[in-house]
Motif scaffolding. Structure first.
Motif, PDB file in Angstrom:
ATOM      1  N   LYS A  44      30.254  18.993  49.024  1.00  0.00           N
ATOM      2  CA  LYS A  44      30.275  20.382  49.490  1.00  0.00           C
ATOM      3  C   LYS A  44      31.703  20.822  49.833  1.00  0.00           C
ATOM      4  O   LYS A  44      32.103  21.947  49.534  1.00  0.00           O
ATOM      5  N   SER A  45      32.470  19.935  50.433  1.00  0.00           N
ATOM      6  CA  SER A  45      33.859  20.268  50.778  1.00  0.00           C
ATOM      7  C   SER A  45      34.714  20.471  49.536  1.00  0.00           C
ATOM      8  O   SER A  45      35.570  21.357  49.505  1.00  0.00           O
ATOM      9  N   VAL A  46      34.479  19.664  48.527  1.00  0.00           N
ATOM     10  CA  VAL A  46      35.237  19.808  47.274  1.00  0.00           C
ATOM     11  C   VAL A  46      34.897  21.131  46.601  1.00  0.00           C
ATOM     12  O   VAL A  46      35.778  21.847  46.130  1.00  0.00           O
ATOM     13  N   ARG A  47      33.616  21.484  46.568  1.00  0.00           N
ATOM     14  CA  ARG A  47      33.206  22.766  45.976  1.00  0.00           C
ATOM     15  C   ARG A  47      33.805  23.945  46.737  1.00  0.00           C
ATOM     16  O   ARG A  47      34.289  24.911  46.138  1.00  0.00           O
ATOM     17  N   LEU A  48      33.789  23.873  48.077  1.00  0.00           N
ATOM     18  CA  LEU A  48      34.381  24.949  48.878  1.00  0.00           C
ATOM     19  C   LEU A  48      35.879  25.060  48.636  1.00  0.00           C
ATOM     20  O   LEU A  48      36.427  26.167  48.596  1.00  0.00           O
ATOM     21  N   PHE A  49      36.554  23.921  48.455  1.00  0.00           N
ATOM     22  CA  PHE A  49      37.977  23.958  48.159  1.00  0.00           C
ATOM     23  C   PHE A  49      38.250  24.708  46.854  1.00  0.00           C
ATOM     24  O   PHE A  49      39.150  25.541  46.789  1.00  0.00           O
ATOM     25  N   PHE A  50      37.468  24.426  45.813  1.00  0.00           N
ATOM     26  CA  PHE A  50      37.662  25.109  44.536  1.00  0.00           C
ATOM     27  C   PHE A  50      37.348  26.605  44.647  1.00  0.00           C
ATOM     28  O   PHE A  50      38.022  27.432  44.026  1.00  0.00           O
ATOM     29  N   ILE A  51      36.355  26.955  45.435  1.00  0.00           N
ATOM     30  CA  ILE A  51      36.031  28.372  45.624  1.00  0.00           C
ATOM     31  C   ILE A  51      37.173  29.086  46.345  1.00  0.00           C
ATOM     32  O   ILE A  51      37.631  30.156  45.923  1.00  0.00           O
ATOM     33  N   TYR A  52      37.656  28.500  47.444  1.00  0.00           N
ATOM     34  CA  TYR A  52      38.762  29.123  48.186  1.00  0.00           C
ATOM     35  C   TYR A  52      40.042  29.169  47.360  1.00  0.00           C
ATOM     36  O   TYR A  52      40.787  30.145  47.424  1.00  0.00           O
ATOM     37  N   ALA A  53      40.300  28.129  46.582  1.00  0.00           N
ATOM     38  CA  ALA A  53      41.505  28.110  45.739  1.00  0.00           C
ATOM     39  C   ALA A  53      41.447  29.210  44.681  1.00  0.00           C
ATOM     40  O   ALA A  53      42.457  29.845  44.383  1.00  0.00           O
ATOM     41  N   SER A  54      40.268  29.456  44.126  1.00  0.00           N
ATOM     42  CA  SER A  54      40.169  30.510  43.113  1.00  0.00           C
ATOM     43  C   SER A  54      40.366  31.890  43.737  1.00  0.00           C
ATOM     44  O   SER A  54      41.023  32.748  43.153  1.00  0.00           O
ATOM     45  N   PHE A  55      39.837  32.117  44.940  1.00  0.00           N
ATOM     46  CA  PHE A  55      40.072  33.389  45.613  1.00  0.00           C
ATOM     47  C   PHE A  55      41.540  33.554  45.980  1.00  0.00           C
ATOM     48  O   PHE A  55      42.100  34.641  45.860  1.00  0.00           O
ATOM     49  N   PHE A  56      42.174  32.481  46.421  1.00  0.00           N
ATOM     50  CA  PHE A  56      43.580  32.540  46.809  1.00  0.00           C
ATOM     51  C   PHE A  56      44.462  32.855  45.616  1.00  0.00           C
ATOM     52  O   PHE A  56      45.346  33.711  45.693  1.00  0.00           O
ATOM     53  N   THR A  57      44.224  32.187  44.489  1.00  0.00           N
ATOM     54  CA  THR A  57      45.069  32.434  43.323  1.00  0.00           C
ATOM     55  C   THR A  57      44.836  33.821  42.745  1.00  0.00           C
ATOM     56  O   THR A  57      45.768  34.447  42.251  1.00  0.00           O
ATOM     57  N   MET A  58      43.608  34.313  42.817  1.00  0.00           N
ATOM     58  CA  MET A  58      43.346  35.671  42.356  1.00  0.00           C
ATOM     59  C   MET A  58      44.049  36.670  43.274  1.00  0.00           C
ATOM     60  O   MET A  58      44.612  37.655  42.823  1.00  0.00           O
ATOM     61  N   GLY A  59      44.050  36.401  44.565  1.00  0.00           N
ATOM     62  CA  GLY A  59      44.705  37.288  45.528  1.00  0.00           C
ATOM     63  C   GLY A  59      46.206  37.318  45.347  1.00  0.00           C
ATOM     64  O   GLY A  59      46.838  38.366  45.466  1.00  0.00           O
ATOM     65  N   ILE A  60      46.797  36.170  45.045  1.00  0.00           N
ATOM     66  CA  ILE A  60      48.243  36.108  44.825  1.00  0.00           C
ATOM     67  C   ILE A  60      48.638  36.956  43.614  1.00  0.00           C
ATOM     68  O   ILE A  60      49.621  37.686  43.657  1.00  0.00           O
ATOM     69  N   GLY A  61      47.872  36.868  42.552  1.00  0.00           N
ATOM     70  CA  GLY A  61      48.162  37.673  41.361  1.00  0.00           C
ATOM     71  C   GLY A  61      48.075  39.162  41.647  1.00  0.00           C
ATOM     72  O   GLY A  61      48.898  39.946  41.160  1.00  0.00           O
ATOM     73  N   PHE A  62      47.095  39.563  42.451  1.00  0.00           N
ATOM     74  CA  PHE A  62      46.939  40.969  42.795  1.00  0.00           C
ATOM     75  C   PHE A  62      48.103  41.450  43.652  1.00  0.00           C
ATOM     76  O   PHE A  62      48.615  42.559  43.461  1.00  0.00           O
ATOM     77  N   VAL A  63      48.567  40.631  44.587  1.00  0.00           N
ATOM     78  CA  VAL A  63      49.705  41.007  45.439  1.00  0.00           C
ATOM     79  C   VAL A  63      50.976  41.125  44.601  1.00  0.00           C
ATOM     80  O   VAL A  63      51.765  42.065  44.795  1.00  0.00           O
ATOM     81  N   VAL A  64      51.185  40.215  43.671  1.00  0.00           N
ATOM     82  CA  VAL A  64      52.362  40.289  42.790  1.00  0.00           C
ATOM     83  C   VAL A  64      52.300  41.549  41.935  1.00  0.00           C
ATOM     84  O   VAL A  64      53.306  42.248  41.769  1.00  0.00           O
ATOM     85  N   TYR A  65      51.118  41.883  41.427  1.00  0.00           N
ATOM     86  CA  TYR A  65      50.952  43.090  40.619  1.00  0.00           C
ATOM     87  C   TYR A  65      51.291  44.340  41.444  1.00  0.00           C
ATOM     88  O   TYR A  65      52.015  45.219  40.974  1.00  0.00           O
ATOM     89  N   LEU A  66      50.780  44.435  42.662  1.00  0.00           N
ATOM     90  CA  LEU A  66      51.065  45.598  43.499  1.00  0.00           C
ATOM     91  C   LEU A  66      52.538  45.680  43.869  1.00  0.00           C
ATOM     92  O   LEU A  66      53.117  46.777  43.906  1.00  0.00           O
ATOM     93  N   THR A  67      53.169  44.540  44.115  1.00  0.00           N
ATOM     94  CA  THR A  67      54.595  44.530  44.442  1.00  0.00           C
ATOM     95  C   THR A  67      55.426  45.021  43.267  1.00  0.00           C
ATOM     96  O   THR A  67      56.352  45.832  43.439  1.00  0.00           O
ATOM     97  N   LEU A  68      55.113  44.559  42.066  1.00  0.00           N
ATOM     98  CA  LEU A  68      55.849  45.010  40.884  1.00  0.00           C
ATOM     99  C   LEU A  68      55.629  46.492  40.610  1.00  0.00           C
ATOM    100  O   LEU A  68      56.566  47.203  40.234  1.00  0.00           O
TER     101      LEU A  68
END
Length: 76
Positions: free
Chosen positions: A32-56
């Motif tokens: 369960k912890s491994v699955r939650l890590f992958f879920i949080y990592a995917s949200f984090f990486t998607m969020g980083i891309g969105f922040v970079v897009y808005l900054t540019l």
């Protein structure tokens, strides 16, 4: 048709979701912890891309405002 979908779902549940369990066993954690890590990592990486897009987008808009060509002296 429903049986086909059920068989495909059963196949992926038995074979595909075993990756998290094997990784968790190898690391010594709960699956369960491994699955939650992958879920949080995917949200984090998607969020980083969105922040970079808005900054540019903001930077390009600011650049366009600063470096506009003026056709005459009276446009100041």
């Amino acid at each position: 048709m429903l049986t086909l979908i059920h068989n495909i779902r059963y196949f992926f549940e038995r074979r595909g979701f075993y990756v998290s369990s094997r990784l968790a066993d190898k690391i010594g954690m709960r699956a369960k912890s491994v699955r939650l890590f992958f879920i949080y990592a995917s949200f984090f990486t998607m969020g980083i891309g969105f922040v970079v897009y808005l900054t540019l987008a903001f930077w390009l808009k600011l650049k366009d405002l600063v470096y506009t060509k003026r056709s005459s002296v009276f446009d100041l």
